[in-house]
Design a protein around this motif. Structure first.
Motif, PDB file in Angstrom:
ATOM      1  N   GLU A  80      -3.475   3.462  10.527  1.00 37.62           N
ATOM      2  CA  GLU A  80      -4.493   3.558   9.959  1.00 37.62           C
ATOM      3  C   GLU A  80      -5.623   2.668  10.338  1.00 37.62           C
ATOM      4  O   GLU A  80      -5.536   1.227  10.591  1.00 37.62           O
ATOM      5  CB  GLU A  80      -4.541   3.242   8.423  1.00 37.62           C
ATOM      6  CG  GLU A  80      -3.395   3.819   7.704  1.00 37.62           C
ATOM      7  CD  GLU A  80      -2.167   2.501   7.675  1.00 37.62           C
ATOM      8  OE1 GLU A  80      -1.963   1.893   8.700  1.00 37.62           O
ATOM      9  OE2 GLU A  80      -1.522   2.484   6.604  1.00 37.62           O
ATOM     10  N   CYS A 104      -5.987  -4.455   3.612  1.00 34.67           N
ATOM     11  CA  CYS A 104      -4.702  -3.676   3.283  1.00 34.67           C
ATOM     12  C   CYS A 104      -3.646  -3.789   4.439  1.00 34.67           C
ATOM     13  O   CYS A 104      -2.861  -3.117   4.464  1.00 34.67           O
ATOM     14  CB  CYS A 104      -5.079  -2.251   3.111  1.00 34.67           C
ATOM     15  SG  CYS A 104      -4.038  -1.319   2.247  1.00 34.67           S
ATOM     16  N   HIS A 106      -4.219  -2.951   7.680  1.00 37.00           N
ATOM     17  CA  HIS A 106      -4.233  -2.101   8.732  1.00 37.00           C
ATOM     18  C   HIS A 106      -4.402  -2.569  10.015  1.00 37.00           C
ATOM     19  O   HIS A 106      -3.979  -2.021  11.063  1.00 37.00           O
ATOM     20  CB  HIS A 106      -5.322  -1.090   8.365  1.00 37.00           C
ATOM     21  CG  HIS A 106      -5.233  -0.149   6.941  1.00 37.00           C
ATOM     22  ND1 HIS A 106      -6.153   0.913   6.372  1.00 37.00           N
ATOM     23  CD2 HIS A 106      -4.096  -0.149   6.392  1.00 37.00           C
ATOM     24  CE1 HIS A 106      -5.481   1.251   5.457  1.00 37.00           C
ATOM     25  NE2 HIS A 106      -4.362   0.708   5.188  1.00 37.00           N
ATOM     26  N   GLU A 137      -8.219   6.397   5.409  1.00 36.37           N
ATOM     27  CA  GLU A 137      -6.880   6.094   4.383  1.00 36.37           C
ATOM     28  C   GLU A 137      -7.492   6.160   3.201  1.00 36.37           C
ATOM     29  O   GLU A 137      -6.997   6.277   1.974  1.00 36.37           O
ATOM     30  CB  GLU A 137      -6.095   5.211   5.092  1.00 36.37           C
ATOM     31  CG  GLU A 137      -4.374   5.313   4.292  1.00 36.37           C
ATOM     32  CD  GLU A 137      -4.447   4.532   3.036  1.00 36.37           C
ATOM     33  OE1 GLU A 137      -3.966   5.229   1.923  1.00 36.37           O
ATOM     34  OE2 GLU A 137      -4.978   3.612   3.045  1.00 36.37           O
ATOM     35  N   GLU A 138      -8.415   5.045   2.902  1.00 39.46           N
ATOM     36  CA  GLU A 138      -8.799   4.409   1.796  1.00 39.46           C
ATOM     37  C   GLU A 138      -9.712   5.212   0.912  1.00 39.46           C
ATOM     38  O   GLU A 138     -10.197   4.883   0.023  1.00 39.46           O
ATOM     39  CB  GLU A 138      -9.424   3.097   2.097  1.00 39.46           C
ATOM     40  CG  GLU A 138      -8.515   2.064   2.675  1.00 39.46           C
ATOM     41  CD  GLU A 138      -7.370   1.577   2.060  1.00 39.46           C
ATOM     42  OE1 GLU A 138      -7.068   1.622   0.968  1.00 39.46           O
ATOM     43  OE2 GLU A 138      -6.751   0.469   2.515  1.00 39.46           O
ATOM     44  N   HIS A 165       3.769   0.201   6.598  1.00 39.06           N
ATOM     45  CA  HIS A 165       2.809  -0.493   5.689  1.00 39.06           C
ATOM     46  C   HIS A 165       3.297  -1.999   5.198  1.00 39.06           C
ATOM     47  O   HIS A 165       4.594  -1.878   4.743  1.00 39.06           O
ATOM     48  CB  HIS A 165       2.432   0.332   4.430  1.00 39.06           C
ATOM     49  CG  HIS A 165       1.112  -0.194   4.020  1.00 39.06           C
ATOM     50  ND1 HIS A 165       0.855  -1.140   3.545  1.00 39.06           N
ATOM     51  CD2 HIS A 165      -0.370   0.689   4.020  1.00 39.06           C
ATOM     52  CE1 HIS A 165      -0.683  -1.281   3.326  1.00 39.06           C
ATOM     53  NE2 HIS A 165      -1.312   0.002   3.613  1.00 39.06           N
TER      54      HIS A 165
END
Ligand SMILES: [Zn+2]
Length: 397
Positions: A80, A104, A106, A137-138, A165
Motif C-alpha cells: 500500500e 499504518c 505502509h 487503501e485508507e 500487514h
C-alpha cells in the motif's frame, strides 16, 4: 513440494539479507515523505526506482510490475502506498514534517516488498511475481478495487495475491494468517429525517425531527437483534448525528445520521439495510416525519483461502517465523477486492511499538526488525502460492 522451491527459498533469503540495509534507508525516506490517499504518485515513483524494474501505471497513482516468466500464471504481492492525515508524534529525527504520517506501517510494507523484489531479480522464479503498488487503501474510492477493475489480475494471470500487514496485536516473531473470515464486509449508512419545523413552544403544530432521529439511533441495535443470527458478528456504530442549528427553541426540519456497518455473513448486509430502511421510515412516520436510508458499499469481507493458508503456515515456519492464532476483526481492508476474485491470503506480522501504540496512532512505530519479518513473510507467501500452482499442475510459462 519440489526441490527447486527449497533451493529458491535458500537463495532468496540469502539475497534478501543483502538488501536489508538499503531497505532500512528506503523505509526512513518514505516515512519522512508520506503522501495521502490519492496523492501517492511520488511514493510510487520512488518505490519503482528502488525496485529497479519497469512499473506500469494503474489506478491513477498506483502501478504494477512483473518479474520472472513473461507469460503464464503469476503471484501478486500487495504493497500500500498511502499515509494518513495524522501529525506524527514519534519524536524520531526522521519524522514526517508535512502533516501526514505512515501511521499504518505502509512504509515498512513498501520497503520490505522492494527488498523482496530486488532480491528476486537474479533468481530463477517458477512463476512470475507481480508487485502491486496499490494507492488509496485508507480512503475511498478503493485503490484495490480500481486495480482489480482495471483488469490487472486477469491480464497478468494473477492466481493468488499475498498481503502482509504489521500489527501490534500479534506477538513479536509471530505471523497470523488464519483461514477463512479475517475482516468484515464494511459500508456506510446515511439516514435522512425531514419534517415540518417550527417553534419549540408549539410542538403540536410541527413535527419532531430531533426526537425521531434519537429514536432511530437508539433502535439500531434492536434491528441487529431482529435480523442477524446472534452467533454471527456484526456491528453498526453511529459516528455522526446532525440535527438543529444551535437553537434551544427551534424545532428543526431536517436531521442526519451517519453510521458504519460491519457484517460477516453472506447476505447479512442486504437484509439489515432493508430492515433498517423500513424501520427508519416507520419510526420517522410516527413523528410525522419522513426517514430515508442510503447505503454505500465499502469493502467486501476478507476471506483467507483455506488451502493456501495451510501451505503458507508451513512456509512461514521455514522462514523462521512462527504461525499463530488468527487475527479476526470487524475492521476492513480493501485487500478483499483481490481475495474476492482469486484465492489469497492476508498475513499479520507481529511488531513491537513503543508505548503500545495502535495502528493509526501518532506514535505508532514498528520495531526495526519488522522490515525483515515482513519481507520474509512475502517470500513465504510467494512460495506457498507456487506450491498451490504446482499442486494444481499449472506450469509457469
Ligand atoms: Zn494499513
Amino acid at each position: 513440494m519440489s526441490e527447486a522451491l527449497d533451493t529458491l527459498r535458500e537463495q532468496w533469503l540469502t539475497a534478501l539479507a543483502a538488501e536489508l540495509p538499503g531497505a532500512v534507508q528506503l523505509r526512513r525516506e518514505l516515512h519522512q515523505t508520506p503522501e495521502l490517499s490519492g496523492a501517492e504518485a511520488g511514493t510510487a515513483k520512488r518505490v519503482a526506482e528502488a525496485m529497479g524494474i519497469e512499473i506500469t501505471p494503474v489506478a491513477d497513482t498506483g502501478g504494477y510490475g512483473r518479474i520472472g516468466p513473461r507469460t503464464g500464471p503469476s503471484v501478486g504481492l500487495r504493497g500500500e502506498l498511502d499515509a494518513l492525515p495524522v501529525a506524527e508524534a514519534t519524536g524520531l529525527d526522521w519524522s514526517s514534517t508535512n502533516g501526514a504520517m505512515h501511521a499504518c506501517g505502509h512504509d515498512v510494507h513498501l520497503a520490505a516488498l522492494t527488498a523482496v523484489v530486488r532480491a528476486a531479480r537474479g533468481l530463477e522464479l517458477p512463476y512470475a511475481l507481480v508487485p502491486l503498488l496499490q494507492p488509496r487503501e485508507e480512503a475511498y474510492p478503493s485503490g484495490a478495487r480500481d486495480i482489480e477493475e482495471a483488469g490487472v489480475l486477469g491480464a497478468q494471470r494473477v492466481a493468488h495475491v499475498i498481503g502482509v500487514h504489521v500489527h501490534p496485536g500479534v506477538a513479536l516473531g509471530a505471523v497470523s494468517t488464519g483461514a477463512g473470515f479475517v475482516n468484515a464486509e464494511a459500508g456506510e449508512l446515511e439516514i435522512e429525517v425531514a419534517g415540518q419545523g417550527g417553534h419549540g413552544a408549539y410542538p403540536h403544530a410541527g413535527a419532531d425531527v430531533a426526537a425521531a432521529v434519537a429514536q432511530i439511533v437508539m433502535g439500531l441495535p434492536e434491528m441487529l437483534r431482529r435480523v442477524v443470527d446472534p452467533m454471527e458478528p456484526v456491528v453498526i456504530s453511529v459516528g455522526t448525528i446532525q440535527v438543529g442549528n444551535g437553537a434551544a427553541n427551534v424545532l428543526p426540519d431536517h436531521g442526519r445520521i451517519l453510521a458504519t456497518i460491519r457484517t460477516t455473513g453472506p447476505g447479512t448486509t442486504e437484509r439489515l439495510v432493508e430492515a433498517i430502511s423500513r424501520f427508519a421510515a416507520a419510526q420517522a412516520a410516527a413523528y410525522d416525519c419522513t426517514g430515508t436510508l442510503r447505503h454505500t458499499e465499502g469493502e467486501p469481507a476478507l476471506i483467507n483461502d483455506h488451502e493456501l493458508v495451510e501451505v503458507l503456515d508451513a512456509e512461514i515456519e521455514r522462514a523462521e517465523l512462527r504461525p499463530t492464532e488468527p487475527m479476526r476483526s470487524l475492521g476492513a481492508d480493501d485487500f478483499s477486492f483481490f481475495s474476492e476474485v482469486v484465492p489469497s491470503a492476508m498475513c499479520f506480522v507481529g511488531v513491537r511499538s513503543a508505548g503500545k501504540a495502535s495502528l493509526h496512532d501518532a506514535t505508532f512505530l514498528p520495531d526495526d526488525g519488522a522490515l525483515e519479518r515482513v519481507a520474509r513473510t512475502f517470500v513465504a507467501g510467494y512460495l506457498a502460492a507456487c506450491q498451490r500452482l504446482e499442486a494444481a499442475g499449472v506450469s509457469g510459462e
